[in-house]
Design a protein around this motif. Structure first.
Motif, PDB file in Angstrom:
ATOM      1  N   UNK A 136       0.869  -1.162   0.000  1.00  0.00           N
ATOM      2  CA  UNK A 136       0.000   0.000   0.000  1.00  0.00           C
ATOM      3  C   UNK A 136       0.914   1.222   0.000  1.00  0.00           C
ATOM      4  N   UNK A 137       0.821   2.016  -1.068  1.00  0.00           N
ATOM      5  CA  UNK A 137       1.633   3.212  -1.226  1.00  0.00           C
ATOM      6  C   UNK A 137       0.805   4.426  -0.815  1.00  0.00           C
ATOM      7  N   UNK A 138       1.472   5.357  -0.138  1.00  0.00           N
ATOM      8  CA  UNK A 138       0.805   6.574   0.328  1.00  0.00           C
ATOM      9  C   UNK A 138       1.491   7.782  -0.301  1.00  0.00           C
ATOM     10  N   UNK A 139       0.683   8.725  -0.766  1.00  0.00           N
ATOM     11  CA  UNK A 139       1.220   9.962  -1.320  1.00  0.00           C
ATOM     12  C   UNK A 139       1.583  10.889  -0.166  1.00  0.00           C
ATOM     13  N   UNK A 140       2.855  11.247  -0.076  1.00  0.00           N
ATOM     14  CA  UNK A 140       3.341  12.144   0.974  1.00  0.00           C
ATOM     15  C   UNK A 140       3.818  13.443   0.344  1.00  0.00           C
ATOM     16  N   UNK A 141       4.258  14.371   1.172  1.00  0.00           N
ATOM     17  CA  UNK A 141       4.787  15.645   0.667  1.00  0.00           C
ATOM     18  C   UNK A 141       6.012  15.441  -0.213  1.00  0.00           C
ATOM     19  N   UNK A 142       6.711  14.333  -0.011  1.00  0.00           N
ATOM     20  CA  UNK A 142       7.926  14.057  -0.792  1.00  0.00           C
ATOM     21  C   UNK A 142       7.721  12.989  -1.859  1.00  0.00           C
ATOM     22  N   UNK A 143       6.473  12.599  -2.101  1.00  0.00           N
ATOM     23  CA  UNK A 143       6.181  11.624  -3.144  1.00  0.00           C
ATOM     24  C   UNK A 143       5.563  10.350  -2.590  1.00  0.00           C
ATOM     25  N   UNK A 144       5.502   9.322  -3.436  1.00  0.00           N
ATOM     26  CA  UNK A 144       4.902   8.045  -3.064  1.00  0.00           C
ATOM     27  C   UNK A 144       5.866   7.245  -2.199  1.00  0.00           C
ATOM     28  N   UNK A 145       5.359   6.791  -1.041  1.00  0.00           N
ATOM     29  CA  UNK A 145       6.163   5.981  -0.125  1.00  0.00           C
ATOM     30  C   UNK A 145       5.358   4.750   0.299  1.00  0.00           C
ATOM     31  N   UNK A 146       6.066   3.737   0.724  1.00  0.00           N
ATOM     32  CA  UNK A 146       5.430   2.492   1.155  1.00  0.00           C
ATOM     33  C   UNK A 146       4.846   2.699   2.549  1.00  0.00           C
ATOM     34  N   UNK A 147       3.554   2.436   2.691  1.00  0.00           N
ATOM     35  CA  UNK A 147       2.841   2.580   3.955  1.00  0.00           C
ATOM     36  C   UNK A 147       2.634   1.209   4.618  1.00  0.00           C
ATOM     37  N   UNK A 148       2.296   0.214   3.822  1.00  0.00           N
ATOM     38  CA  UNK A 148       2.160  -1.170   4.291  1.00  0.00           C
ATOM     39  C   UNK A 148       2.814  -2.070   3.259  1.00  0.00           C
ATOM     40  N   UNK A 149       3.575  -3.037   3.747  1.00  0.00           N
ATOM     41  CA  UNK A 149       4.345  -3.938   2.885  1.00  0.00           C
ATOM     42  C   UNK A 149       4.109  -5.356   3.386  1.00  0.00           C
ATOM     43  N   UNK A 150       3.343  -6.127   2.635  1.00  0.00           N
ATOM     44  CA  UNK A 150       2.968  -7.472   3.043  1.00  0.00           C
ATOM     45  C   UNK A 150       3.372  -8.474   1.968  1.00  0.00           C
ATOM     46  N   UNK A 151       3.974  -9.567   2.374  1.00  0.00           N
ATOM     47  CA  UNK A 151       4.443 -10.550   1.398  1.00  0.00           C
ATOM     48  C   UNK A 151       4.453 -11.948   1.981  1.00  0.00           C
ATOM     49  N   UNK A 152       4.504 -12.946   1.107  1.00  0.00           N
ATOM     50  CA  UNK A 152       4.704 -14.324   1.533  1.00  0.00           C
ATOM     51  C   UNK A 152       5.342 -15.125   0.404  1.00  0.00           C
ATOM     52  N   UNK A 153       5.908 -16.242   0.788  1.00  0.00           N
ATOM     53  CA  UNK A 153       6.656 -17.090  -0.146  1.00  0.00           C
ATOM     54  C   UNK A 153       5.716 -18.024  -0.904  1.00  0.00           C
ATOM     55  N   UNK A 154       6.141 -18.383  -2.098  1.00  0.00           N
ATOM     56  CA  UNK A 154       5.434 -19.409  -2.864  1.00  0.00           C
ATOM     57  C   UNK A 154       5.990 -20.801  -2.582  1.00  0.00           C
ATOM     58  N   UNK A 155       7.030 -20.860  -1.777  1.00  0.00           N
ATOM     59  CA  UNK A 155       7.696 -22.143  -1.513  1.00  0.00           C
ATOM     60  C   UNK A 155       7.194 -22.767  -0.217  1.00  0.00           C
ATOM     61  N   UNK A 156       7.210 -24.064  -0.188  1.00  0.00           N
ATOM     62  CA  UNK A 156       6.845 -24.791   1.019  1.00  0.00           C
ATOM     63  C   UNK A 156       8.029 -24.740   1.975  1.00  0.00           C
ATOM     64  N   UNK A 157       7.728 -24.725   3.262  1.00  0.00           N
ATOM     65  CA  UNK A 157       8.807 -24.734   4.260  1.00  0.00           C
ATOM     66  C   UNK A 157       9.568 -26.050   4.193  1.00  0.00           C
ATOM     67  N   UNK A 158      10.910 -25.985   4.285  1.00  0.00           N
ATOM     68  CA  UNK A 158      11.701 -27.238   4.227  1.00  0.00           C
ATOM     69  C   UNK A 158      11.494 -28.115   5.438  1.00  0.00           C
TER      70      UNK A 158
END
Length: 158
Positions: A136-158
């Motif tokens: 989720x990117x947020x428009x700030x006074x200095x431009x677009x910045x990351x507000x929320x960063x969520x991710x997960x792997x496509x790989x199964x745990x070893x």
């Protein structure tokens, strides 16, 4: 005659309003495409800063940003993000993180959501992990910045 006039006027108004909303949608599409270019440029900068273990990577996030990594509590705020990146850089296992944007959602007024795939590489350029993300990117006074960063792997745990 009066009724025919009202029907014709209503149809004209409907066509005009429909046309106006089409113009607004076209305009919004152009705005989102411009924002996408900015985000893709920021993603390339992210890769380069990460590769250099440059702490300036934290500046790509808002002061109240949260990194929502799997299997751990949120990493929230500038201080916590700095520590997380310092720890990651000092571990020395990861040399780069590459993002590939697949979609951008939103109107571009204050926030947009980026959807895509990521890859993590070691110092030798070998792929260590890959998966998908939402930012989720947020428009700030200095431009677009990351507000929320969520991710997960496509790989199964070893």
């Amino acid at each position: 005659m009066k009724q025919k006039f009202l029907v014709t006027a209503a149809l004209c108004l409907r066509l005009f309003l429909g046309h106006s909303s089409c113009l607004a949608q076209t305009s919004n599409t152009a705005v989102v495409l411009q924002i996408r270019k900015v985000i893709e440029k920021n993603n390339a900068l992210y890769f380069n800063l990460f590769a250099k273990s440059d702490a300036a990577i934290v500046d790509m996030y808002t002061d109240d940003a949260s990194l929502l990594a799997p299997n751990m509590p949120p990493i929230t705020g500038e201080k916590a993000l700095k520590k997380d990146f310092e720890d990651t850089f000092s571990a020395g296992k990861v040399k780069g993180v590459r993002f590939k944007t697949s979609n951008i959602y939103g109107d571009g007024r204050e926030y947009v959501t980026e959807e895509g795939n990521w890859q993590v590489f070691d110092k030798g350029g070998k792929l260590l992990d890959d998966g998908k993300y939402l930012k989720l990117w947020k428009l700030t006074k200095t431009g677009w910045k990351i507000f929320r960063d969520s991710f997960n792997s496509d790989r199964k745990n070893p």
